[in-house]
Design a protein around this motif. Sequence first.
Motif, PDB file in Angstrom:
ATOM      1  N   LYS A   1       0.855  -1.194   0.000  1.00  0.00           N
ATOM      2  CA  LYS A   1       0.000   0.000   0.000  1.00  0.00           C
ATOM      3  C   LYS A   1       0.886   1.237   0.000  1.00  0.00           C
ATOM      4  N   ILE A   2       0.592   2.124  -0.929  1.00  0.00           N
ATOM      5  CA  ILE A   2       1.266   3.417  -0.993  1.00  0.00           C
ATOM      6  C   ILE A   2       0.203   4.436  -0.566  1.00  0.00           C
ATOM      7  N   GLY A   3       0.345   4.953   0.636  1.00  0.00           N
ATOM      8  CA  GLY A   3      -0.705   5.819   1.166  1.00  0.00           C
ATOM      9  C   GLY A   3      -1.968   5.009   1.418  1.00  0.00           C
ATOM     10  N   LYS A   4      -3.124   5.682   1.374  1.00  0.00           N
ATOM     11  CA  LYS A   4      -4.387   4.999   1.665  1.00  0.00           C
ATOM     12  C   LYS A   4      -5.083   4.472   0.424  1.00  0.00           C
ATOM     13  N   LYS A   5      -4.730   4.987  -0.752  1.00  0.00           N
ATOM     14  CA  LYS A   5      -5.525   4.674  -1.942  1.00  0.00           C
ATOM     15  C   LYS A   5      -4.839   3.810  -2.987  1.00  0.00           C
ATOM     16  N   GLN A   6      -3.525   3.730  -2.977  1.00  0.00           N
ATOM     17  CA  GLN A   6      -2.842   2.998  -4.035  1.00  0.00           C
ATOM     18  C   GLN A   6      -2.338   1.638  -3.539  1.00  0.00           C
ATOM     19  N   THR A   7      -2.709   0.589  -4.262  1.00  0.00           N
ATOM     20  CA  THR A   7      -2.222  -0.759  -3.976  1.00  0.00           C
ATOM     21  C   THR A   7      -1.377  -1.221  -5.151  1.00  0.00           C
ATOM     22  N   ARG A   8      -0.206  -1.733  -4.839  1.00  0.00           N
ATOM     23  CA  ARG A   8       0.689  -2.274  -5.861  1.00  0.00           C
ATOM     24  C   ARG A   8       1.040  -3.707  -5.474  1.00  0.00           C
ATOM     25  N   TYR A   9       1.484  -4.453  -6.470  1.00  0.00           N
ATOM     26  CA  TYR A   9       1.918  -5.825  -6.224  1.00  0.00           C
ATOM     27  C   TYR A   9       3.370  -5.961  -6.641  1.00  0.00           C
ATOM     28  N   VAL A  10       4.109  -6.728  -5.859  1.00  0.00           N
ATOM     29  CA  VAL A  10       5.538  -6.908  -6.073  1.00  0.00           C
ATOM     30  C   VAL A  10       5.848  -8.393  -6.117  1.00  0.00           C
TER      31      VAL A  10
ATOM     32  N   LYS B   1       9.026  -2.050   2.058  1.00  0.00           N
ATOM     33  CA  LYS B   1       8.251  -0.843   2.370  1.00  0.00           C
ATOM     34  C   LYS B   1       9.104   0.405   2.171  1.00  0.00           C
ATOM     35  N   ALA B   2      10.307   0.400   2.717  1.00  0.00           N
ATOM     36  CA  ALA B   2      11.192   1.565   2.607  1.00  0.00           C
ATOM     37  C   ALA B   2      11.574   1.835   1.158  1.00  0.00           C
ATOM     38  N   LEU B   3      11.881   0.785   0.424  1.00  0.00           N
ATOM     39  CA  LEU B   3      12.275   0.925  -0.986  1.00  0.00           C
ATOM     40  C   LEU B   3      11.175   1.595  -1.809  1.00  0.00           C
ATOM     41  N   LEU B   4       9.937   1.235  -1.539  1.00  0.00           N
ATOM     42  CA  LEU B   4       8.815   1.734  -2.335  1.00  0.00           C
ATOM     43  C   LEU B   4       8.090   2.917  -1.692  1.00  0.00           C
ATOM     44  N   GLY B   5       8.542   3.349  -0.521  1.00  0.00           N
ATOM     45  CA  GLY B   5       7.856   4.431   0.173  1.00  0.00           C
ATOM     46  C   GLY B   5       6.443   4.035   0.560  1.00  0.00           C
ATOM     47  N   ALA B   6       6.296   2.791   0.958  1.00  0.00           N
ATOM     48  CA  ALA B   6       4.976   2.234   1.253  1.00  0.00           C
ATOM     49  C   ALA B   6       4.622   2.397   2.725  1.00  0.00           C
ATOM     50  N   SER B   7       3.322   2.389   2.984  1.00  0.00           N
ATOM     51  CA  SER B   7       2.841   2.442   4.360  1.00  0.00           C
ATOM     52  C   SER B   7       2.550   1.043   4.899  1.00  0.00           C
ATOM     53  N   TYR B   8       2.467   0.053   3.998  1.00  0.00           N
ATOM     54  CA  TYR B   8       2.100  -1.308   4.393  1.00  0.00           C
ATOM     55  C   TYR B   8       2.619  -2.281   3.342  1.00  0.00           C
ATOM     56  N   ALA B   9       3.103  -3.427   3.796  1.00  0.00           N
ATOM     57  CA  ALA B   9       3.506  -4.499   2.878  1.00  0.00           C
ATOM     58  C   ALA B   9       3.222  -5.835   3.553  1.00  0.00           C
ATOM     59  N   ALA B  10       2.643  -6.754   2.790  1.00  0.00           N
ATOM     60  CA  ALA B  10       2.330  -8.085   3.303  1.00  0.00           C
ATOM     61  C   ALA B  10       2.299  -9.059   2.136  1.00  0.00           C
ATOM     62  N   PHE B  11       2.309 -10.331   2.463  1.00  0.00           N
ATOM     63  CA  PHE B  11       2.186 -11.333   1.410  1.00  0.00           C
ATOM     64  C   PHE B  11       0.786 -11.241   0.814  1.00  0.00           C
TER      65      PHE B  11
END
Length: 165
Positions: A58-67, A83-93
């Motif tokens: 999750k990037i902020g509240k509205k954008q979801t990306r997949y890695v 999370k740090a690499l992508l400037g994300a607020s959340y990362a999970a499987f």
Amino acid sequence: MTGDLEPAVYARLIAELDGAGCRYRLIDHAPEGRTEVVSALRGHALAHAAKCLILMVKIGKKQTRYVLAVVPGDARLDLAAVKALLGASYAAFADTAKAEVLAGSVTGTVLPFSYDERLELIADPALLDGDELYFNAGRLDRSVALASEDYVRLAGPRIARIIAT
């Protein structure tokens, strides 16, 4: 997911490897998707396996990306580093169903290549320490041993430290 996509993913992989003049070998083995077990069946060090993990970020509240995170088989993914690499607020499987749709194959057969534009490919540099990397070829019963430099040339992953130290 049904197994109907697996032959397509396997055929695409082999066509791309051949078309790009990659140096690779196919290895047939008993059906297995667990990295530790299949590495023993293939006869190589666990560190040379490409463990492929699909994440929802999750990037902020509205954008979801997949890695698609690719790490050595003996390493643990560092979600905080992703999370740090992508400037994300959340990362999970990612959940299994979503991961299989994005990968085009079932869990345990995910390729270290992204064939879906929604799936960003990131590989840890430690993955490239050996001359070859090993991965299931979109099937549980066949693997590929691919020259590491050919992998980078063909897959074009973003190279970044994403393993726990």
